[in-house]
Each structure stands twice: as structure tokens, then as C-alpha cells.
Design an enzyme around this catalytic site. Sequence first.
Site, PDB file in Angstrom:
ATOM      1  CB  CYS A  16      -0.900  -0.016   1.227  1.00 51.80           C
ATOM      2  SG  CYS A  16      -1.968   1.428   1.389  1.00 51.80           S
ATOM      3  CB  CYS A  19      -0.478   2.137   5.720  1.00 51.75           C
ATOM      4  SG  CYS A  19      -1.149   0.565   5.116  1.00 51.75           S
ATOM      5  CB  CYS A  65      -5.272  -0.579   2.378  1.00 49.10           C
ATOM      6  SG  CYS A  65      -4.007  -1.058   3.586  1.00 49.10           S
ATOM      7  CB  CYS A  68      -4.311   2.977   5.751  1.00 52.64           C
ATOM      8  SG  CYS A  68      -4.136   2.779   3.960  1.00 52.64           S
ATOM      9  CB  CYS A  88      -9.097  -3.975 -11.909  1.00 52.13           C
ATOM     10  SG  CYS A  88      -8.729  -2.837 -13.218  1.00 52.13           S
TER      11      CYS A  88
END
Length: 101
Positions: A16, A19, A65, A68, A88
Amino acid sequence: MMIVVVQESRQGTFCCAGCGSRLFESSSKYNSGTGWPSFTKAVDGAVDESMDLSIAFMPRTEVTCHRCHGHLGHVFPDGPEPSGLRYCINSASMKLIAEDA
């Protein structure tokens, strides 16, 4: 060293951008022909999925995510086996930690 994902083909872990949490392994990445980074599966427990009705004629499943809650993209049921899924994902939402870094 983290690398921004565009058309990345090196081995490693996609994390991510917000984070740093592990999201996808390069072994699950494939060329879907859409122009978006596509994956067949996420790291266990790394992402959350919820219904996205922001486009009235096209309900989608949003992927965020788990840590976060940042928007990553969408998942569709038109991917290859074994999962049949196509995550995607927006390339700006991830960074690659390459194995050779």
C-alpha cells in the site's frame, strides 16, 4: 527500496502506498489487457471488499487496504483460474518492494 508500479515485471511484494502494508505478491500479477495492474488474489487479510454503487448502471466491488482503508481499485469475477478473480488496482495506490532491492 520501494518502486512506483506502472508496468512492473520484477518479482517482489506490492505494498500500500499509504501505509506500506503488504497487498499482493508478484506471483499473482498478470496481464489482463486492461492497462491496469491486475492480480488473481490478495495477500490473506490484506484487503477489504465492499459494494460500490457510485456508477448507477455498473455495480462494482471496491477494494481497500485493510490497515489504512485507502482505495486500491476494484475486483471483478472475470479473471483467470484458479480464483476467477481480477483485482484491478490503481498503480498509484501501490509500491513494489522488489526482491532484488
